[in-house]
Design a protein around this motif. Structure first.
Motif, mmCIF file in Angstrom:
data_model
loop_
_atom_site.group_PDB
_atom_site.id
_atom_site.type_symbol
_atom_site.label_atom_id
_atom_site.label_comp_id
_atom_site.label_asym_id
_atom_site.label_seq_id
_atom_site.Cartn_x
_atom_site.Cartn_y
_atom_site.Cartn_z
ATOM 1 N N PRO A 3 -5.098 7.946 0.610
ATOM 2 C CA PRO A 3 -4.159 7.367 1.583
ATOM 3 C C PRO A 3 -4.241 5.850 1.632
ATOM 4 O O PRO A 3 -5.327 5.260 1.622
ATOM 5 N N ASP A 4 -3.066 5.231 1.663
ATOM 6 C CA ASP A 4 -2.931 3.773 1.764
ATOM 7 C C ASP A 4 -3.548 3.036 0.576
ATOM 8 O O ASP A 4 -4.011 1.904 0.704
ATOM 9 N N PRO B 92 1.041 4.938 1.246
ATOM 10 C CA PRO B 92 0.343 5.792 2.212
ATOM 11 C C PRO B 92 0.143 7.226 1.754
ATOM 12 O O PRO B 92 -0.777 7.897 2.194
ATOM 13 N N ALA C 275 0.838 -1.203 0.000
ATOM 14 C CA ALA C 275 0.000 0.000 0.000
ATOM 15 C C ALA C 275 0.873 1.254 0.000
ATOM 16 O O ALA C 275 1.971 1.274 0.576
#
Length: 542
Positions: A206-207, A45, A43
C-alpha cells in the motif's frame, strides 16, 4: 508514459478516419524519441491504481464464461483476461504435467479475426540463501511459484469491442480446453483475484512510490529490471538470487515465433543485489539477453498479469498504421535485437510446480515440498521431539517466511536466535500481536499451549507437542496437516484412530527418529527422511 500518450493520439486520429493521422504520427514520433529518464510518480495506494498507471485509460471489468467470473482489462491495445495454471491451494505440491506448446493453445489463424496473443507468466520466489536448505533441495524447490496465462485480443485493425470480446472468450475457451486435455488444472481469475495477482507479481505494498530510472523501476521497497532473452526456457532461471524472478513467454496468432523476457525483482535497499542477479542471469543464459534500459516501466507492465501487449510502443503504432499487420518484428521494436524463437516446438524446458517448504527427502532422495503457506489459513499439528521441531522451523524460515514462536518454555527455542541461526524467527513466552501476513510475507506461528492464533490467509499455525495426549486428538482432527515422528504403540493407535490411518499405523512405532509421517488430513500419508545437513544439525542440537 509518453509512449502511451503517443499511441492514444494515433488511435484517436485513426478512429476519426480523417487527415488527423498525418498530424498525429509526427507527434507520436516526437513523443517516442528517447530522452534522459528519471521520473518520480505519485504513491500508488493499491494494485488497481498501479494497473491504471501501467495501462492509462484502461478499465477492469468482469464477464461470465461457462458460469465463472472472468476479469477483463480493456486498454488501448485491446482486451485481456488471465488464467491460472495449477492448483496452488493444495498442500501436496506436485509438478505440473508438461504444458502443451503455446502454438496449440492459439486459435487457428483467420485473416479477418483480431490477433490473439498468449503470454505464459511464470513467477518464482526462491528460498533464502540458507546453505543448509539449498544443500537439502539442491536449489530445486522454489518457496513459491505461480503460473499464469494472459490471453489478449488486440484492437489493431479497427475491431469493435463486441468483436474483441467474442474473440477473447473464444481464445480463453480454446486454451482452457487444450490445457484440460493435457491434465493441467486451469481456472480464470476474477477481478479481485486478478488484482491480487498483480499486487503479488509487482511486490506492491500500500502507498508504494514509483520511481523510474533508465536502468530500473523502483516500486516501494523493490527494484525491477527487465531483459529480452534469445532462448525461452532455462531451468537455471528458477534459482537466481532475487526476491522474485518472472519469466514471460509470449506467442501470437500472427507470427511463428515467441518473445521471451525476464524480470528480476530485488530489494531496493541492497545496492548490489540487482547487479548480482543480472550477472547470474547472464551466466544462466550464456549472455544471450538484452537489458531494456529506458523502457523498464513498459517492461514491468508487459511482465505483469494482463501484459502480453505488442512489445514496444512502435509495435502497437505500426499495427494501427498497417491495418492490423505488424510492419516490424515485435522483438526488434522492443530491443533492437532478436529475442524470438520458433513456436512450433514446446518453448519451455522447465519443470513447473513442486514449490513450498521441503520437509524432508523421499526414498529416492528427492525433496518432498509441502505448501505450508496458501491463500487459505492452514492448521498443522506436530508430534515430535524439540530437535525435530527446531529443524522444521528453520526450514520454514529458509523459504523467507516470518516465524513467530509463542511458547511457555521460550528458552527451549532460544538457540534458534543465536548467531548462525535464521534471522526471521522471533520467540515470545506468551501470545503476542501478530503482523498481517501476505503472499509476499507469509507467516508461521508456532504455539504449545492455549488457543490457536486467529486464522488468516498466508498464516500457518503449528501446534507443537512432544507427545500425543488424548486432549490433542480434537486439534489433530481439525488440522489440515499432521506431522508425526515415531510414536509408542498407545500413541500410534490414538493417532491412527483420529486420522483414519489404518494399515499405515503399524509403521509409526517402528520407524527411526529420522523419519517423519506427513499426513494430509483426509487425503494421503507420505514418509520423509528428515535428513540432517551439518549446519541444520548444529542449530537443532543446541
Amino acid at each position: 508514459m509518453s509512449a502511451q500518450l503517443a499511441l492514444a493520439a494515433v488511435a484517436a486520429a485513426w478512429a476519426a478516419a480523417s487527415l488527423w493521422p498525418l498530424l498525429a504520427v509526427p507527434l507520436a514520433a516526437a513523443l517516442l524519441t528517447p530522452r534522459p529518464l528519471t521520473r518520480r510518480r505519485p504513491a500508488l495506494p493499491d494494485p488497481a491504481t498501479l494497473l491504471r498507471q501501467l495501462h492509462p485509460g484502461g478499465a477492469l471489468t468482469s464477464t461470465r464464461l461457462d458460469g465463472a467470473e472472468v476479469a477483463v482489462l480493456e486498454d488501448i491495445d485491446g482486451l485481456a483476461a488471465v488464467l491460472e495454471l495449477g492448483d496452488t491451494a493444495t498442500l501436496a505440491s506436485e509438478p505440473l504435467p508438461p504444458l502443451p506448446p503455446l502454438a496449440t493453445l492459439l486459435p487457428t489463424t483467420a485473416g479477418d479475426a483480431p490477433e490473439i496473443r498468449l503470454q505464459l507468466l511464470i513467477t518464482t520466489t526462491p528460498p533464502t540463501e540458507d546453505a543448509a536448505y539449498r544443500s537439502l533441495t539442491s536449489g530445486r524447490v522454489p518457496s513459491r511459484q505461480r503460473v499464469l496465462l494472459t490471453v489478449r485480443a488486440r484492437r489493431s485493425g479497427g475491431y469493435t469491442r463486441a468483436t474483441l470480446e467474442q474473440s477473447l472468450l473464444a481464445a480463453v475457451r480454446r486454451a482452457t480446453r487444450q490445457l484440460n486435455r493435457a491434465e493441467v488444472p486451469v481456472r480464470p481469475l476474477s477481478a479481485a483475484s486478478a488484482l491480487k495477482a498483480v499486487e503479488e507479481s509487482a511486490n506492491h505494498a500500500p502507498d508504494s512510490a514509483l520511481h523510474e530510472t533508465r536502468s530500473a523501476v523502483q516500486l516501494g521497497t523493490h527494484a525491477h529490471a527487465v531483459f529480452a532473452l534469445a532462448a525461452p526456457g532455462q531451468a537455471a532461471l528458477l534459482s537466481l538470487p532475487t526476491s522474485r524472478t518472472t519469466l514471460a513467454v509470449t506467442a501470437t496468432s500472427r507470427s511463428p515465433a515467441v518473445e521471451t523476457a525476464v524480470r528480476l525483482t530485488v530489494p531496493s535497499s541492497a545496492g548490489s543485489a540487482l547487479r548480482r542477479a543480472e550477472e547470474a542471469l547472464r551466466q544462466a543464459v550464456d549472455g544471450k539477453l538484452h537489458r531494456l534500459d529506458g523502457t523498464h516501466l513498459e517492461g514491468l507492465a508487459r511482465t505483469l498479469p494482463f501484459g502480453a501487449a505488442a512489445t514496444g510502443p512502435t509495435a502497437a503504432l505500426t499495427g494501427l498504421l498497417a491495418n492490423d499487420r505488424l510492419l516490424a518484428s515485435p522483438a526488434t521494436a522492443l530491443s533492437g535485437e532478436s529475442a524470438e524463437s520458433p513456436l512450433a516446438a514446446d518453448p519451455l524446458d522447465l519443470v513447473l510446480g513442486g514449490d513450498g517448504v521441503a520437509l524432508g527427502l523421499d526414498r529416492h532422495g528427492a525433496p518432498i515440498p509441502i505448501r505450508l503457506f496458501r491463500t487459505l489459513p492452514t492448521r498443522v499439528t506436530l508430534i515430535a521431539t524439540l530437535r525435530c521441531a527446531r529443524l522444521l522451523v528453520t526450514r520454514a524460515a529458509a523459504t523467507g517466511a516470518e516465524v513467530v514462536i509463542q511458547s511457555t518454555d521460550a528458552r527451549a527455542w532460544a538457540p534458534l536466535l543465536q548467531p548462525g541461526g535464521p534471522t526471521s524467527i522471533t520467540v515470545f513466552d506468551r501470545a503476542t500481536n501478530l503482523r498481517t501476513p501476505t503472499s509476499t510475507h507469509p507467516q508461521l506461528v508456532v504455539f504449545d499451549s492455549g488457543p490457536a492464533p486467529a486464522p488468516h490467509p498466508w498464516r500457518t499455525t503449528l501446534l507443537a507437542r512432544p507427545h500425543l495426549r488424548p486432549s490433542d486428538v480434537e486439534a489433530m482432527r481439525e488440522s489440515d496437516l499432521v506431522l508425526l515422528q515415531s510414536l509408542p504403540e498407545p500413541q500410534a493407535t490414538l493417532a491412527a484412530e483420529a486420522l483414519g490411518l489404518h494399515e499405515s499405523a503399524s509403521w509409526l512405532p517402528k520407524v527411526g527418529p529420522d523419519m517423519l509421517a506427513i499426513v494430509i488430513t483426509g487425503e494421503s500419508i507420505r514418509w520423509a527422511n528428515l535428513s540432517w545437513p551439518q549446519h541444520e544439525r548444529h542449530v537443532a542440537n543446541r
